[in-house]
Design a protein around this motif. Structure first.
Motif, PDB file in Angstrom:
ATOM      1  N   ALA A 103       0.416  -0.701  -0.173  1.00 24.62           N
ATOM      2  CA  ALA A 103       0.043  -0.059   0.049  1.00 24.62           C
ATOM      3  C   ALA A 103       0.689   1.249  -0.390  1.00 24.62           C
ATOM      4  CB  ALA A 103      -0.814   0.034   1.295  1.00 24.62           C
ATOM      5  N   LYS A 104       0.371   2.580  -0.608  1.00 23.95           N
ATOM      6  CA  LYS A 104       0.848   3.311  -0.200  1.00 23.95           C
ATOM      7  C   LYS A 104       1.100   4.070   0.860  1.00 23.95           C
ATOM      8  CE  LYS A 104       0.434   8.902  -1.068  1.00 23.95           C
ATOM      9  NZ  LYS A 104       1.684   8.728  -1.527  1.00 23.95           N
ATOM     10  N   ASN A 108      -3.885   6.743   4.552  1.00 32.31           N
ATOM     11  CA  ASN A 108      -5.160   6.121   4.147  1.00 32.31           C
ATOM     12  C   ASN A 108      -4.735   5.143   3.604  1.00 32.31           C
ATOM     13  OD1 ASN A 108      -6.361   8.347   4.654  1.00 32.31           O
ATOM     14  ND2 ASN A 108      -5.739   9.511   2.247  1.00 32.31           N
ATOM     15  N   GLU A 110      -3.728   3.521   0.970  1.00 35.24           N
ATOM     16  CA  GLU A 110      -4.387   2.714  -0.626  1.00 35.24           C
ATOM     17  C   GLU A 110      -3.695   1.650  -1.452  1.00 35.24           C
ATOM     18  OE1 GLU A 110      -4.440   7.317  -0.882  1.00 35.24           O
ATOM     19  OE2 GLU A 110      -3.277   5.889  -0.074  1.00 35.24           O
ATOM     20  N   ARG A 112      -1.495  -1.527  -3.133  1.00 38.00           N
ATOM     21  CA  ARG A 112      -1.092  -0.765  -5.115  1.00 38.00           C
ATOM     22  C   ARG A 112      -1.289  -2.482  -5.180  1.00 38.00           C
ATOM     23  NH1 ARG A 112       3.473   3.172  -3.560  1.00 38.00           N
ATOM     24  NH2 ARG A 112       2.106   5.135  -3.679  1.00 38.00           N
ATOM     25  N   THR A 647     -13.638   4.619   3.105  1.00 41.92           N
ATOM     26  CA  THR A 647     -13.399   4.110   1.203  1.00 41.92           C
ATOM     27  C   THR A 647     -14.007   5.249   0.506  1.00 41.92           C
ATOM     28  OG1 THR A 647     -15.662   3.108   1.804  1.00 41.92           O
ATOM     29  CG2 THR A 647     -14.024   1.666   2.492  1.00 41.92           C
ATOM     30  N   ASN A 648     -13.126   4.987  -0.094  1.00 39.40           N
ATOM     31  CA  ASN A 648     -13.056   5.804  -1.605  1.00 39.40           C
ATOM     32  C   ASN A 648     -13.765   7.202  -1.133  1.00 39.40           C
ATOM     33  OD1 ASN A 648     -13.737   3.535  -3.659  1.00 39.40           O
ATOM     34  ND2 ASN A 648     -15.625   3.341  -2.567  1.00 39.40           N
TER      35      ASN A 648
END
Length: 722
Positions: A103-104, A108, A110, A112, A647-648
């Motif tokens: 993830a990043k 957060n 996100e 990867r 989320t999102n």
């Protein structure tokens, strides 16, 4: 005490492992160039854990055992490859790797999915920032018998002493460090003996927040499962002294009074030339002078004459027999007095007259050997000092002064010394008025700030990096005397990065505090909601009067596990703005304020409409807003989501309201039922029909004072129209 166990056995370095195991489908190992770093985060759970989602489910919290993280080197091994590579594997006994997710590396996180994990190696696409922008989460299902293993490889560079070259260190999973010894017998180890220390392939020798030495034991800070490989290289110039003081240290050699302050760590064979001294030749008269006579020594006698041998040692022609420093029986016919002075970066104290022996050798005024040199006067200033051994805080030195009256003065003396000074960083908040706000949220912390000491103003040549604790104080480091440039390279969470370069001068024997200040991140929330009416709605409808509940949670995680510490209620104005100020607040707690102005702080906020304007529908949603630092610690970023798990998320641009709310009009559903006038039933009589009747629908416009056509509706066979 060391970790649970240590065992000498074969190990591999990070580069050796990568060279043997990198998949050629992704890269071919052509060279090893460190492009940056990434973070690994091993998590240990019970044997029945199936995934990270399974682990973090509320009902399964007891499955969690321990977790840690560390940074690993990110290599560019193939310039033609689309991937960087990193060794990320943990060696845990009686355990199974259940899941590896990339993830990043931010709050957060996100996912990867294009980061590949295979055989202990992460393949990170080069499109991502190589500067610790990627995090690999590794979930291990473990048993009660599971332990972490760390491979230690030592390159000793033929340094004197007894060392272990390959070592496997076993540690408990719940430990916070890995401890081990790389020495055997009486060999000792200190900081200055370590030239290079890599943790997971990343050089950390100057980062004393990660490692330390205590009584020759090396301590690596961190959860053992995150410390996979340690590579140590000893300095070639190291002279290691075995336990117990050496013979010369306890010999009758005189220790000169005072302490010499070195701006650098003194080195064996280092030569110091002191030109400001007072040297005197007394002939046969020795009364009233300090010093002593030297004793007989077979080793020294074999060199010719004792007094000449001492001069040879001072000139660097030969080494002294350090295990045979008995007194010599040669008369002391010369003396030297040293005034207080500074030579280079060495501060020399005032030393009263001490005795030297006569040496028939030519030493010129530049304190170098010159055959036949002689000054006919009884006094010729200058003293050449050669360091021939060091132990503890003492140096054993050979002295020689210029030749006068056909003889140079010579002697062996010990001097006490201290090298360099100490420095630490003390961080405080730059805005004391904001401390009342930052104390409300535990996310704000002075711990974790990293300051790097550089040699140059441009901050290109780093010396060491220190890390602050929760009180804002860093670890204390020992450095050579001189001027340094200190710059923050990582801000503590919730504070802006200090971009100022702080110049500091460290003097020998002093401890210098580098006072720095960080400004807490505050967010100037201007509008909570920007409210508008949907397009095509009745132009007579007003957004005024809508009410919203606004809550604050001091967390950036799951708010269902946190309590709101502030609740406010706001009303929209005529233009649909719900401003974060007292004019729009209709009830609730006091607003967060800095210098009497409303302000936002880091954390999670919720927004929910509690009352809709007349004629408009109530929005049942809850909006979740996070205010958090960006990855570089230079500003806050704001995002919102319609999910409590965030989320999102959608980023909120600067100047925008936390939530743009579009009011939907209340809908009126018109249902018409046509019936027979006589029977009052929806069934026609005879050949009649209820189908096809047309009704026109109008609405009254009070501004125009007339009816406004809306639509025609037509009945069906059952007499219904919608």
């Amino acid at each position: 005490m060391p970790s649970k166990s240590e065992e000498e056995q074969a190990t591999t370095t990070v580069e050796q492992y990568l060279k043997s195991n990198v998949n050629s489908q992704y890269a071919n190992v052509k060279s090893f160039k460190i492009a940056g770093s990434m973070t690994i985060a091993p998590t240990m759970a019970t044997a029945d854990t199936t995934s990270l989602d399974d682990l973090w489910a509320e009902q399964n919290i007891d499955k969690f055992k321990s977790a840690g993280y560390s940074t690993v080197a990110l290599y560019d091994v193939d310039k033609d490859s689309a991937y960087y590579v990193a060794y990320v594997q943990s060696d845990i006994t009686d355990a199974k790797l259940v899941q590896a997710l990339a993830a990043k590396n931010n709050t957060n996180a996100e996912l990867r999915k294009d980061v590949i994990y295979e055989n202990g190696i992460a393949y990170v696409p080069k499109k991502y920032d190589p500067n610790n922008d990627t995090r690999m989460q590794l979930l291990y299902a473990t048993s009660d018998n599971s332990e972490a293993k760390t491979e230690v490889t030592v390159k000793n560079n033929n340094v004197e002493g007894d060392f272990i070259e390959n070592l496997i260190v076993t540690s408990k999973l719940d430990s916070n460090f890995v401890k081990f010894n790389i020495t055997k017998g009486n060999t000792e180890l200190d900081y200055y003996d370590i030239k290079s220390l890599k943790i997971n392939g990343k050089e950390e020798v100057n980062n004393l927040s990660f490692w330390a030495i205590n009584d020759s034991t090396i301590i690596i800070n961190g959860v053992p499962a995150s410390i996979n490989k340690v590579e140590i290289e000893l300095a070639k110039e190291t002279i290691l002294i075995k336990a117990g003081a050496p013979a010369w240290y306890t010999s009758p050699v005189m220790t000169l009074p005072g302490t010499w302050e070195f701006g650098h760590e003194p080195r064996v064979n280092e030569v110091i030339k002191i030109f400001n001294t007072h040297n005197t030749y007394y002939g046969n008269s020795q009364g009233g002078r300090t010093g002593y006579t030297y004793g007989a020594s077979t080793h020294w006698m074999n060199a010719g004459t004792v007094h000449t041998a001492i001069a040879h040692v001072a000139l660097g022609w030969k080494d002294a027999p350090l295990d045979d420093l008995d007194r010599f029986t040669i008369a002391s016919l010369r003396t030297t007095t040293i005034p207080a002075q500074t030579v280079g970066d060495i501060k020399i104290p005032s030393i009263p007259e001490f005795s030297m022996v006569c040496s028939h050798i030519g030493v010129n005024a530049n304190l170098d050997y010159q055959s036949g040199y002689n000054n006919g006067a009884k006094s010729d200033p200058g003293l050449r000092v050669r360091i021939i051994a060091k132990y503890g805080n003492k140096l054993l030195c050979a002295f020689v002064s210029p030749t006068a009256m056909t003889q140079a003065g010579a002697g062996l003396f010990m001097i006490q010394y201290q090298s360099g000074g100490k420095a630490y960083v003390q961080k405080t908040s730059a805005n004391p008025d904001a401390e009342a706000l930052t104390k409300l949220c535990p996310l704000y912390t002075l711990a974790g700030a990293k300051y790097t000491f550089y040699k140059d103003k441009e901050c290109k040549t780093s010396i060491v990096t220190v890390t602050t604790d929760k009180a804002g104080k860093s670890n204390t480091i020992k450095v050579a005397s001189g001027t340094y440039y200190v710059k923050e390279t990582k801000a503590p969470f919730g504070y802006l990065l200090d971009k100022k370069v702080h110049e500091v001068t460290v003097k020998s024997g002093q401890t210098v505090k580098v006072a720095v200040k960080d400004r807490p991140m505050l967010d100037p929330i201007r509008a909570v909601v920007q409210k508008t009416v949907e397009e095509g709605a009745d132009k007579n409808l007003s957004v005024k009067g809508a009410e919203f509940e606004f809550k604050y949670y001091p967390t950036l995680g799951d708010i269902t596990k946190s309590e709101a510490i502030r609740t406010w209620n706001f009303a929209a104005d005529d233009n649909g703005f719900v401003r974060y100020d007292d004019r729009n607040k209709i009830s609730g707690d006091e607003l967060f304020k800095y210098k009497d102005a409303p302000i936002g702080i880091i954390g999670t906020y919720t927004i929910k409409e509690t009352k809709a304007p007349k004629g408009l529908a109530l929005d049942e949603r809850t909006i979740y807003v996070r205010i958090a630092p960006n990855a570089k610690g230079t500003r806050t970023i704001r995002t919102f989501s319609e999910s409590a798990t965030f989320t999102n998320p959608v980023e909120i641009k600067d100047g925008e309201a936390l939530f743009d709310h579009i009011e939907k009009t209340q809908k009126v559903n018109l249902h018409l039922q046509k019936v027979d006038a006589e029977t009052k039933q929806s069934v026609p009589q005879g050949y009649g029909t209820l189908e096809g009747a047309i009704y026109s629908v109008f609405r009254f416009d009070p501004l125009a004072a007339e009816d406004e056509f809306v639509a025609d509706i037509v009945t069906d066979a059952a007499g219904k129209a919608v």
